[in-house]
Design an enzyme around this catalytic site. Structure first.
Site, PDB file in Angstrom:
ATOM      1  N   ASP A 178      26.577  45.171  50.752  1.00  0.00           N
ATOM      2  CA  ASP A 178      26.044  45.210  49.491  1.00  0.00           C
ATOM      3  C   ASP A 178      27.261  44.871  48.517  1.00  0.00           C
ATOM      4  O   ASP A 178      28.324  44.769  48.830  1.00  0.00           O
ATOM      5  CB  ASP A 178      25.337  46.258  48.859  1.00  0.00           C
ATOM      6  N   ARG A 237      38.547  39.968  52.133  1.00  0.00           N
ATOM      7  CA  ARG A 237      38.122  39.761  50.624  1.00  0.00           C
ATOM      8  C   ARG A 237      37.075  40.303  50.268  1.00  0.00           C
ATOM      9  O   ARG A 237      36.048  40.653  51.307  1.00  0.00           O
ATOM     10  CB  ARG A 237      38.073  38.329  50.720  1.00  0.00           C
ATOM     11  N   GLY A 292      41.211  39.459  64.943  1.00  0.00           N
ATOM     12  CA  GLY A 292      40.000  39.231  65.338  1.00  0.00           C
ATOM     13  C   GLY A 292      39.618  39.742  66.698  1.00  0.00           C
ATOM     14  O   GLY A 292      38.925  39.357  67.425  1.00  0.00           O
ATOM     15  N   SER A 293      39.989  41.244  67.051  1.00  0.00           N
ATOM     16  CA  SER A 293      39.547  42.024  68.175  1.00  0.00           C
ATOM     17  C   SER A 293      38.141  42.156  67.828  1.00  0.00           C
ATOM     18  O   SER A 293      37.452  42.223  69.046  1.00  0.00           O
ATOM     19  CB  SER A 293      40.511  43.110  68.572  1.00  0.00           C
ATOM     20  N   ASN A 294      37.585  42.554  66.956  1.00  0.00           N
ATOM     21  CA  ASN A 294      36.145  42.752  66.834  1.00  0.00           C
ATOM     22  C   ASN A 294      35.264  41.634  66.749  1.00  0.00           C
ATOM     23  O   ASN A 294      34.187  41.496  67.561  1.00  0.00           O
ATOM     24  CB  ASN A 294      35.812  43.457  65.375  1.00  0.00           C
ATOM     25  N   GLU A 343      34.997  50.793  67.745  1.00  0.00           N
ATOM     26  CA  GLU A 343      34.594  49.572  66.828  1.00  0.00           C
ATOM     27  C   GLU A 343      33.987  48.575  68.017  1.00  0.00           C
ATOM     28  O   GLU A 343      32.954  47.940  67.586  1.00  0.00           O
ATOM     29  CB  GLU A 343      35.531  49.095  66.024  1.00  0.00           C
ATOM     30  N   LEU A 360      33.772  40.502  48.545  1.00  0.00           N
ATOM     31  CA  LEU A 360      32.649  39.144  48.439  1.00  0.00           C
ATOM     32  C   LEU A 360      31.982  39.380  47.270  1.00  0.00           C
ATOM     33  O   LEU A 360      31.833  40.539  46.603  1.00  0.00           O
ATOM     34  CB  LEU A 360      31.599  39.421  49.509  1.00  0.00           C
ATOM     35  N   ASN A 390      29.098  44.545  58.308  1.00  0.00           N
ATOM     36  CA  ASN A 390      30.652  44.880  58.306  1.00  0.00           C
ATOM     37  C   ASN A 390      31.219  45.792  59.194  1.00  0.00           C
ATOM     38  O   ASN A 390      30.435  46.829  59.462  1.00  0.00           O
ATOM     39  CB  ASN A 390      31.062  45.067  56.932  1.00  0.00           C
ATOM     40  N   HIS A 449      33.989  49.178  59.415  1.00  0.00           N
ATOM     41  CA  HIS A 449      34.871  49.607  58.582  1.00  0.00           C
ATOM     42  C   HIS A 449      35.357  50.948  59.530  1.00  0.00           C
ATOM     43  O   HIS A 449      34.610  51.599  60.099  1.00  0.00           O
ATOM     44  CB  HIS A 449      34.356  50.274  57.467  1.00  0.00           C
TER      45      HIS A 449
HETATM   46  C1  GRF Z   1      39.176  46.868  62.107  1.00  0.00           C
HETATM   47  O1  GRF Z   1      39.865  47.697  62.110  1.00  0.00           O
HETATM   48  C2  GRF Z   1      38.167  46.579  61.139  1.00  0.00           C
HETATM   49  O2  GRF Z   1      37.499  48.072  61.264  1.00  0.00           O
HETATM   50  C3  GRF Z   1      38.606  46.591  60.037  1.00  0.00           C
HETATM   51  O3  GRF Z   1      39.488  45.505  59.863  1.00  0.00           O
HETATM   52  C4  GRF Z   1      40.087  45.753  61.093  1.00  0.00           C
HETATM   53  C5  GRF Z   1      40.080  44.447  61.735  1.00  0.00           C
HETATM   54  O4  GRF Z   1      40.620  44.364  63.175  1.00  0.00           O
HETATM   55  N1  GRF Z   1      37.547  46.102  58.701  1.00  0.00           N
HETATM   56  P1  GRF Z   1      40.286  43.151  64.196  1.00  0.00           P
HETATM   57  O5  GRF Z   1      40.897  41.881  63.182  1.00  0.00           O
HETATM   58  O6  GRF Z   1      38.795  43.061  64.203  1.00  0.00           O
HETATM   59  O7  GRF Z   1      41.177  43.286  65.273  1.00  0.00           O
END
Ligand code: GRF
Length: 217
Positions: free
Chosen positions: A145, A95, A16-18, A178, A97, A111, A113
């Site tokens: 999408d 997952r 969950g860092s993002n 990110e 969707l 999202n 990526h």
């Molecule tokens: C990140 O690298 C994101 O780009 C990808 O999954 C990873 C999630 O990392 N979709 P975090 O859980 O947000 O730390």
């Protein structure tokens, strides 16, 4: 007048860092959004405690509680609707969707990526970039999408792939970016600065002090 704050939900599966970067942006007032719910499909996701520490309600909707992909998505969408979520951010949600979910949150579902899409979609994007011999990689925030890692691109940041990089070293360099571009993209969406022309995302009226949707580091 209605609340100018958009109601935002975040879906996670892991550390969950993002998610934290989005919650920090909302807490700091940099995003016109209020976090109303964090959903995880895994009860052991490290991000759950982090969400709680921000005072955000959390809900675990694990595999097995609902049979089949669409019924799982229906359970998640029901929780999002109960929370009044207007915008949904996927943040390491592992997952795929179903069209049901994607259509329900059309142009309100984003999202992040860890590659410069359309290169290296799918799992292990950083490993793919290293193995391919790419010299530059990065990250992409995009609308979701019905195809995996495919929707219109909102923001990207590029980083070098260095000769000695392994997937972990590259992933760490990308992750820093990110955490920069995801909150900005959510800020643009919450402030209604985004419109679509076909696949092209047009971002209008962003404050001058606010860096662009393309970062080259
Ligand atoms: C990140 O690298 C994101 O780009 C990808 O999954 C990873 C999630 O990392 N979709 P975090 O859980 O947000 O730390």
């Amino acid at each position: 007048m209605g609340d100018p704050m958009k109601r935002v939900a975040i879906l996670i599966s892991g550390r969950g860092s993002n998610m934290v970067s989005l919650l920090e942006g909302m807490r700091a007032g940099e995003i016109d959004g209020k976090a109303v719910l964090v959903v995880s499909n895994r009860a052991d996701a490290l991000g759950l405690d982090k969400a709680r520490s921000f005072g955000v309600p959390v809900k675990v909707i694990a595999r097995g509680e609902a049979k089949g992909r669409e019924s799982h998505d229906r359970a998640v969408v029901a929780a999002l609707e109960d929370a009044g979520a207007e915008i949904v951010c996927l943040a390491g949600y592992m997952r795929i969707l179903t069209p049901f979910f994607v259509e329900r949150y059309h142009q309100r579902l984003i999202n992040i990526h860890p590659s410069l899409l359309p290169s290296f979609p799918g799992l292990h994007a950083q490993e793919q970039a290293c193995a391919y011999g790419a010299r530059i990689s990065g990250c992409t925030v995009h609308f979701v999408d019905a195809e995996v890692d495919h929707g219109p691109i909102i923001a990207q940041a590029a980083v070098p792939v260095l000769p000695d990089d392994d997937a972990d070293a590259l992933a760490a360099r990308i992750l820093e970016q990110e955490h920069r571009i995801y909150p900005r993209a959510l800020a643009d969406l919450c402030a209604d600065r985004i419109r679509l022309e076909g696949r092209r995302v047009i971002i209008a009226g962003r404050p001058v002090s606010f860096p662009g949707s393309l970062c080259v580091c």
